[in-house]
Write a protein that holds these residues in place. Structure first.
Motif, short mmCIF file in Angstrom:
data_model
loop_
_atom_site.label_atom_id
_atom_site.label_comp_id
_atom_site.label_asym_id
_atom_site.label_seq_id
_atom_site.Cartn_x
_atom_site.Cartn_y
_atom_site.Cartn_z
N LEU A 1 -1.76 1.55 10.81
CA LEU A 1 -1.21 0.67 10.18
C LEU A 1 -2.36 0.15 9.12
CD1 LEU A 1 1.27 -0.54 9.17
CD2 LEU A 1 1.19 -2.23 10.79
N ARG A 2 -3.36 -0.16 9.84
CA ARG A 2 -4.56 -1.00 9.28
C ARG A 2 -4.98 0.08 8.31
NH1 ARG A 2 -6.42 -2.14 14.45
NH2 ARG A 2 -7.99 -0.51 14.13
N GLU A 3 -5.21 1.26 8.26
CA GLU A 3 -5.72 2.12 7.29
C GLU A 3 -4.48 2.10 6.21
OE1 GLU A 3 -6.40 5.87 9.65
OE2 GLU A 3 -8.14 4.99 10.63
N ARG A 4 -3.46 2.47 6.53
CA ARG A 4 -2.58 2.50 5.48
C ARG A 4 -2.44 1.19 4.68
NH1 ARG A 4 2.34 5.62 9.14
NH2 ARG A 4 1.65 7.84 8.47
N ILE A 5 -2.43 0.06 5.27
CA ILE A 5 -2.34 -1.15 4.43
C ILE A 5 -3.55 -1.12 3.53
CG2 ILE A 5 -2.45 -3.64 4.69
CD1 ILE A 5 0.48 -2.27 5.19
N ALA A 6 -4.75 -0.99 4.05
CA ALA A 6 -6.04 -0.86 3.45
C ALA A 6 -5.84 0.02 2.26
CB ALA A 6 -7.28 -0.68 4.32
N SER A 7 -5.25 1.17 2.41
CA SER A 7 -5.31 1.91 1.11
C SER A 7 -4.41 1.64 0.15
CB SER A 7 -4.89 3.40 1.76
OG SER A 7 -3.39 3.22 1.97
N ILE A 8 -3.62 0.49 0.18
CA ILE A 8 -2.81 0.00 -0.72
C ILE A 8 -3.66 -0.55 -1.89
CG2 ILE A 8 -1.28 -1.91 -1.43
CD1 ILE A 8 0.18 0.19 0.00
N VAL A 9 -4.67 -1.02 -1.50
CA VAL A 9 -5.82 -1.40 -2.65
C VAL A 9 -6.42 -0.32 -3.72
CG1 VAL A 9 -8.16 -2.61 -3.15
CG2 VAL A 9 -6.42 -3.39 -1.21
N SER A 10 -6.08 -0.30 -4.86
CA SER A 10 -6.43 0.93 -5.65
C SER A 10 -7.73 0.30 -6.59
CB SER A 10 -5.25 1.23 -6.61
OG SER A 10 -4.62 0.06 -7.38
N ALA A 11 -8.00 -0.89 -6.61
CA ALA A 11 -9.14 -1.20 -7.57
C ALA A 11 -9.36 -2.55 -7.29
CB ALA A 11 -8.68 -1.08 -9.25
N GLY B 1 -0.06 1.96 -9.57
CA GLY B 1 -0.70 2.14 -8.50
C GLY B 1 -0.57 1.26 -7.54
N GLY B 2 -1.62 1.05 -6.57
CA GLY B 2 -1.49 -0.09 -5.60
C GLY B 2 -1.97 -1.43 -6.06
N LYS B 3 -2.43 -2.10 -5.13
CA LYS B 3 -3.05 -3.33 -5.32
C LYS B 3 -4.40 -3.72 -6.09
CE LYS B 3 -1.08 -7.56 -4.45
NZ LYS B 3 0.04 -8.21 -5.07
N VAL B 4 -4.20 -4.42 -6.86
CA VAL B 4 -5.54 -4.67 -7.59
C VAL B 4 -6.02 -6.14 -7.11
CG1 VAL B 4 -6.55 -5.32 -9.89
CG2 VAL B 4 -4.71 -3.44 -9.79
N ILE B 5 -7.41 -6.19 -6.96
CA ILE B 5 -7.95 -7.25 -6.21
C ILE B 5 -9.10 -7.65 -7.03
CG2 ILE B 5 -9.54 -7.87 -4.26
CD1 ILE B 5 -6.64 -7.51 -3.35
N ILE B 6 -9.45 -9.16 -7.38
CA ILE B 6 -10.38 -9.53 -7.91
C ILE B 6 -11.46 -10.51 -7.01
CG2 ILE B 6 -11.19 -11.58 -9.37
CD1 ILE B 6 -8.40 -11.14 -10.75
N ASP B 7 -12.51 -9.92 -7.13
CA ASP B 7 -13.79 -10.50 -6.41
C ASP B 7 -14.40 -11.53 -6.93
OD1 ASP B 7 -15.90 -10.67 -4.85
OD2 ASP B 7 -16.57 -8.44 -4.73
N TRP B 8 -14.54 -12.76 -6.44
CA TRP B 8 -15.04 -14.01 -6.83
C TRP B 8 -16.39 -14.17 -6.34
CZ3 TRP B 8 -12.63 -17.00 -10.59
CH2 TRP B 8 -11.35 -16.58 -10.91
N THR B 9 -16.75 -13.31 -5.56
CA THR B 9 -18.05 -13.25 -5.22
C THR B 9 -19.29 -12.66 -6.42
OG1 THR B 9 -18.46 -11.44 -4.02
CG2 THR B 9 -17.48 -13.32 -2.80
#
Length: 350
Positions: free
Chosen positions: A311-321, A340-348
């Motif tokens: 499940l961890r691997e499947r949920i992590a794979s949702i992030v597409s960019a 696609g999947g989920k798009v994440i913004i990196d604030w660091t």
């Protein structure tokens, strides 16, 4: 601090410098590390009819995040500086009938993070300590930023028992995809996902769906064909309507077994014509789902991720960019494609 900001009621966002928020006695201050872009954020940026009716501007939007606690108010318990956290974005009143009965997700005075108060598209935010979820186990920052939408998926997928049941999921956006993974983890027999994006249908099968079905055209008919392909004889036992598309709920109703149960998370953009005669004569149950149960859903998703590497691997794979905050416009464009999947913004990253 840098922040994505909506200065007034109207389309658009701008990256600006804003004062760092100061926590109240019952709040914590959090350094934002990652944020997810939700459909709600797209509505707020475009300023559609829903946004105009629900959002208070000026505003920093955003409600999906992972961050580090940097300051704790004197009235906060069980949260410490240095904790890695996500947070429940629904701030409730605590005094209405539902809140007092422990049904906080049904609070009649809920205020939304990034909707009615400044949210997470910034380098810092403040949040009531009671809304903070501390990650006591190691977790990837991108997965930590998914806990809000994962909570929607878990709340929907566990709304009814699914062990040994046949499950239909209409809408394979990120939350629908996660719901497929959770239903498979929870012991469903057959899981079918529907969408009009071939890319997302392929992702659905990677999440554990037995079939990903393209419902462009006569959706009800192709879902019946999927039943035949799987050797089903009596219709789906449980349905998750995740899309809000006008044809999705009618197609689902037409494919449910007698006594079937439907959990409905997708927000329709307009009225939907449902065959209520079938709902009555087939004795169907339709349950609206909004947000997460506070905090049973959070406990459930944390426990499932802790105990299941699959499940961890499947949920992590949702992030597409993942995009640095300076490229937020590209990030929003990627999220708006709905392919696609989920798009994440990196604030660091500066």
């Amino acid at each position: 601090m840098r922040a994505l900001y909506k200065p007034d009621a109207g389309p658009g966002l701008v990256m600006v410098d804003r004062p760092e928020p100061v926590p109240a006695a019952d709040e914590v201050k959090i350094r934002v590390l990652r944020t997810g872009i939700c459909g709600t954020d797209l509505h707020i940026r475009s300023w559609d009819d829903w946004a105009a009716s629900a959002v208070t501007a000026p505003l920093i939007p955003g409600h999906e995040f992972f961050g580090e606690v940097v300051e704790v108010g004197p009235s906060v318990h069980d949260v410490q500086v240095g904790d890695l956290v996500s947070g429940e974005g629904h701030i409730v009143c605590g005094t209405c009938r539902n809140c007092r009965a422990g049904r906080r997700q049904m609070c009649i005075r809920t205020k939304g993070l990034g909707v009615q108060r400044d949210g997470v598209f910034a380098e810092f935010l403040t949040l009531p300590g009671a809304n903070v979820w501390v990650h006591h186990e190691s977790i990837a920052p991108e997965v930590g930023a998914l806990f809000d939408p994962l909570g929607n998926a878990v709340h929907t997928a566990l709304a009814f028992p699914v062990v040994g049941e046949d499950v239909l999921v209409t809408g394979c956006g990120p939350i629908g995809l996660m719901a497929i993974a959770v239903a498979r983890h929870a012991g469903a027999r057959f899981v079918v996902g529907t969408d009009i994006s071939e890319n997302r249908l392929a992702m659905a099968e990677r999440m554990g769906a037995d079939l990903g079905v393209n419902v462009r055209g006569d959706g009800a008919a192709v879902i019946r064909e999927a039943q035949q392909q799987l050797g089903m004889r009596e219709g789906f036992d449980v349905g998750f309507e995740m899309s809000g598309a006008p044809q999705a709920l009618p197609s689902m109703v037409a494919n449910m077994n007698h006594g079937g149960r439907i959990a409905m998370l997708g927000l329709p953009s307009g009225p939907i014509a449902v065959d209520w005669g079938t709902v009555v004569t087939h004795m169907l149950t339709v349950k609206g789902i909004y947000g997460r149960e506070m905090f049973e859903t959070w406990q459930a998703m944390g426990s499932m991720l802790q105990t299941s590497s699959v499940l961890r691997e499947r949920i992590a794979s949702i992030v597409s960019a993942t995009f640095p905050a300076r490229d937020w416009e590209q990030a929003f464009a990627a999220a708006a494609t709905a392919d696609g999947g989920k798009v994440i913004i990196d604030w660091t990253e500066h």
